[in-house]
Design an enzyme around this catalytic site. Structure first.
Site, PDB file in Angstrom:
ATOM      1  N   ALA A  66       0.865  -1.177   0.000  1.00  0.00           N
ATOM      2  CA  ALA A  66       0.000   0.000   0.000  1.00  0.00           C
ATOM      3  C   ALA A  66       0.902   1.227   0.000  1.00  0.00           C
ATOM      4  O   ALA A  66       2.061   1.149   0.427  1.00  0.00           O
ATOM      5  CB  ALA A  66      -0.877  -0.007   1.245  1.00  0.00           C
ATOM      6  N   GLY A 111       0.677  -5.084   0.769  1.00  0.00           N
ATOM      7  CA  GLY A 111      -0.532  -5.218  -0.055  1.00  0.00           C
ATOM      8  C   GLY A 111      -0.266  -5.955  -1.363  1.00  0.00           C
ATOM      9  O   GLY A 111      -1.166  -6.589  -1.917  1.00  0.00           O
ATOM     10  N   GLU A 114      -0.408  -9.494  -0.477  1.00  0.00           N
ATOM     11  CA  GLU A 114      -1.815  -9.821  -0.193  1.00  0.00           C
ATOM     12  C   GLU A 114      -2.624  -9.939  -1.493  1.00  0.00           C
ATOM     13  O   GLU A 114      -3.489 -10.804  -1.620  1.00  0.00           O
ATOM     14  CB  GLU A 114      -2.408  -8.751   0.742  1.00  0.00           C
ATOM     15  N   GLU A 134       5.038  -5.044   7.087  1.00  0.00           N
ATOM     16  CA  GLU A 134       4.304  -4.003   7.829  1.00  0.00           C
ATOM     17  C   GLU A 134       4.833  -3.794   9.243  1.00  0.00           C
ATOM     18  O   GLU A 134       4.815  -2.685   9.767  1.00  0.00           O
ATOM     19  CB  GLU A 134       2.801  -4.356   7.893  1.00  0.00           C
TER      20      GLU A 134
HETATM   21  N1  COA Z   1       4.562   3.197  -0.682  1.00  0.00           N
HETATM   22  C1  COA Z   1       4.910   4.357  -1.266  1.00  0.00           C
HETATM   23  N2  COA Z   1       6.009   4.513  -2.009  1.00  0.00           N
HETATM   24  C2  COA Z   1       6.789   3.438  -2.165  1.00  0.00           C
HETATM   25  C3  COA Z   1       6.482   2.183  -1.611  1.00  0.00           C
HETATM   26  C4  COA Z   1       5.299   2.097  -0.836  1.00  0.00           C
HETATM   27  N3  COA Z   1       4.894   0.947  -0.284  1.00  0.00           N
HETATM   28  N4  COA Z   1       7.448   1.311  -1.942  1.00  0.00           N
HETATM   29  C5  COA Z   1       8.328   1.993  -2.700  1.00  0.00           C
HETATM   30  N5  COA Z   1       7.926   3.270  -2.843  1.00  0.00           N
HETATM   31  C6  COA Z   1       8.592   4.337  -3.593  1.00  0.00           C
HETATM   32  C7  COA Z   1       9.780   4.901  -2.830  1.00  0.00           C
HETATM   33  O1  COA Z   1       9.362   5.846  -1.890  1.00  0.00           O
HETATM   34  C8  COA Z   1      10.589   5.493  -3.953  1.00  0.00           C
HETATM   35  O2  COA Z   1      10.004   6.712  -4.333  1.00  0.00           O
HETATM   36  P1  COA Z   1      10.935   8.022  -4.559  1.00  0.00           P
HETATM   37  O3  COA Z   1      11.816   7.645  -5.719  1.00  0.00           O
HETATM   38  O4  COA Z   1       9.965   9.100  -4.866  1.00  0.00           O
HETATM   39  O5  COA Z   1      11.706   8.209  -3.290  1.00  0.00           O
HETATM   40  C9  COA Z   1      10.364   4.521  -5.101  1.00  0.00           C
HETATM   41  O6  COA Z   1       9.149   3.813  -4.779  1.00  0.00           O
HETATM   42  C10 COA Z   1      11.484   3.524  -5.268  1.00  0.00           C
HETATM   43  O7  COA Z   1      11.679   2.848  -4.038  1.00  0.00           O
HETATM   44  P2  COA Z   1      13.079   2.800  -3.249  1.00  0.00           P
HETATM   45  O8  COA Z   1      12.787   2.569  -1.807  1.00  0.00           O
HETATM   46  O9  COA Z   1      13.919   3.973  -3.593  1.00  0.00           O
HETATM   47  O10 COA Z   1      13.722   1.490  -3.912  1.00  0.00           O
HETATM   48  P3  COA Z   1      14.750   0.491  -3.255  1.00  0.00           P
HETATM   49  O11 COA Z   1      15.215  -0.386  -4.352  1.00  0.00           O
HETATM   50  O12 COA Z   1      15.769   1.235  -2.471  1.00  0.00           O
HETATM   51  O13 COA Z   1      13.895  -0.377  -2.209  1.00  0.00           O
HETATM   52  C11 COA Z   1      11.976  -1.649  -1.454  1.00  0.00           C
HETATM   53  C12 COA Z   1      12.851  -1.204  -2.645  1.00  0.00           C
HETATM   54  C13 COA Z   1      10.781  -2.393  -1.987  1.00  0.00           C
HETATM   55  C14 COA Z   1      12.809  -2.550  -0.521  1.00  0.00           C
HETATM   56  C15 COA Z   1      11.538  -0.390  -0.658  1.00  0.00           C
HETATM   57  O14 COA Z   1      10.955   0.531  -1.572  1.00  0.00           O
HETATM   58  C16 COA Z   1      10.526  -0.658   0.418  1.00  0.00           C
HETATM   59  O15 COA Z   1      10.880  -1.155   1.482  1.00  0.00           O
HETATM   60  N6  COA Z   1       9.230  -0.303   0.178  1.00  0.00           N
HETATM   61  C17 COA Z   1       8.186  -0.407   1.149  1.00  0.00           C
HETATM   62  C18 COA Z   1       7.736  -1.831   1.319  1.00  0.00           C
HETATM   63  C19 COA Z   1       6.693  -1.931   2.408  1.00  0.00           C
HETATM   64  O16 COA Z   1       6.945  -1.674   3.559  1.00  0.00           O
HETATM   65  N7  COA Z   1       5.462  -2.313   2.015  1.00  0.00           N
HETATM   66  C20 COA Z   1       4.372  -2.479   2.909  1.00  0.00           C
HETATM   67  C21 COA Z   1       3.571  -1.237   2.968  1.00  0.00           C
HETATM   68  S1  COA Z   1       2.213  -1.415   4.100  1.00  0.00           S
END
Ligand code: COA
Length: 260
Positions: A66, A111, A114, A134
């Site tokens: 999400a 999400g 999920e 999460e």
């Molecule tokens: N919500 C909003 N934005 C998200 C996102 C999320 N769940 N997951 C990734 N993004 C965005 C990042 O903020 C970033 O945006 P920006 O370029 O404007 O800063 C872009 O997507 C790229 O992600 P980034 O984190 O820079 O890539 P990465 O390769 O360093 O890491 C992940 C990849 C997937 C490990 C990392 O993005 C992450 O941990 N995301 C969240 C996962 C999460 O907790 N999901 C559950 C949500 S309830």
């Protein structure tokens, strides 16, 4: 219907719903949830759509969860509503009358994981990673993750994954039954297409019945599930397809199912 956060195409019996926020790793924002809700209704009633594939745009993510930005300032009542709404939409997908396939082309987190679990079958690229992170945000899965993950991989593994927030490689996910098959990333869509073609060659009523029997049967005790199966089996015998299937076997030829 015009969508902005997803792309829906229907071709040769296959509806493909592509999550289309690649810059944000296809994070599911409120608009995407709304559009998925509408797209699920749309493909459900579209007779041209006989199998549904869900995938992510770009080569990095299926969906990274999400949209975390939308959690800022969210209070408990709004969070409760958010969870119920997401659960409702994914349940709509889970109970859709058509086979649904997740083509997991990258991160399937929160999400995204999920959404994948609400599909009938998941095929993953060998580069994909799955998980429910999460807990690292001080919250828990809210779109069915605590329930579906435990049912799919067992309570202990679900607790380990959801208490640590650790990600699994596609290979590890396959070992514990979270995805069906892992293929080289470049071959994912071709493999998913082969799966779709195999399913498309089967009788539509039997496909519905097997899905309904497994779905409804998994909610009840074994004797009740057996009764659900017996009724679904009986319904198959009302179809022309069952006559064709048996006849084709006896004549040593491929069946030509009509979906009735
Ligand atoms: N919500 C909003 N934005 C998200 C996102 C999320 N769940 N997951 C990734 N993004 C965005 C990042 O903020 C970033 O945006 P920006 O370029 O404007 O800063 C872009 O997507 C790229 O992600 P980034 O984190 O820079 O890539 P990465 O390769 O360093 O890491 C992940 C990849 C997937 C490990 C990392 O993005 C992450 O941990 N995301 C969240 C996962 C999460 O907790 N999901 C559950 C949500 S309830």
């Amino acid at each position: 219907m015009g969508f902005e956060t997803i792309v829906v195409t229907v071709k040769e019996g296959i509806a493909t719903i592509t999550l289309n926020r690649a810059q944000q790793l296809n994070a599911l924002n409120r608009q995407m949830f709304r559009e998925l809700d509408a797209a699920f209704d749309q493909v459900t009633v579209d007779p041209e759509a006989r199998v549904v594939v869900i995938t992510g745009s770009g080569d990095r993510a299926f969906a990274a969860g999400a949209d975390i930005r939308e959690f800022v300032g969210m209070g408990p009542v709004a969070a409760l509503d958010f969870s119920r709404n997401a659960q409702r939409i994914f349940r709509k997908l889970e109970t859709m009358s058509k086979p649904t396939i997740a083509a997991v082309n990258g991160f399937a987190l929160g999400g995204g994981c999920e959404l994948m679990m609400a599909c009938d079958i998941a095929y993953a690229a060998d580069t994909a990673k799955m998980g429910q992170p999460e807990i690292t945000l001080g919250i828990i899965p809210g779109a069915g993750g605590t329930q579906r993950l435990a049912r799919l991989v067992g309570k202990q593994k679900a607790k380990e994954l959801e208490m640590t927030g650790d990600m699994l490689t596609a290979e590890e996910a396959s070992r514990i039954g979270l995805v069906c098959k892992v293929v080289p990333a470049a071959e994912l869509m071709a493999e998913v297409r082969k799966l779709c073609e195999k399913i498309l060659s089967k009788g539509e009523v039997a496909l519905r019945m097997v899905k309904e029997a497994i779905e409804a049967g998994s909610q009840v005790d074994l004797p009740s599930g057996m009764e659900i199966e017996a009724k679904a089996w009986g319904i198959c015998f009302t179809t022309e397809d069952h006559v064709e299937g048996v006849q084709a076997f006896l004549e040593k030829r491929k069946p030509n199912f009509k979906g009735r």
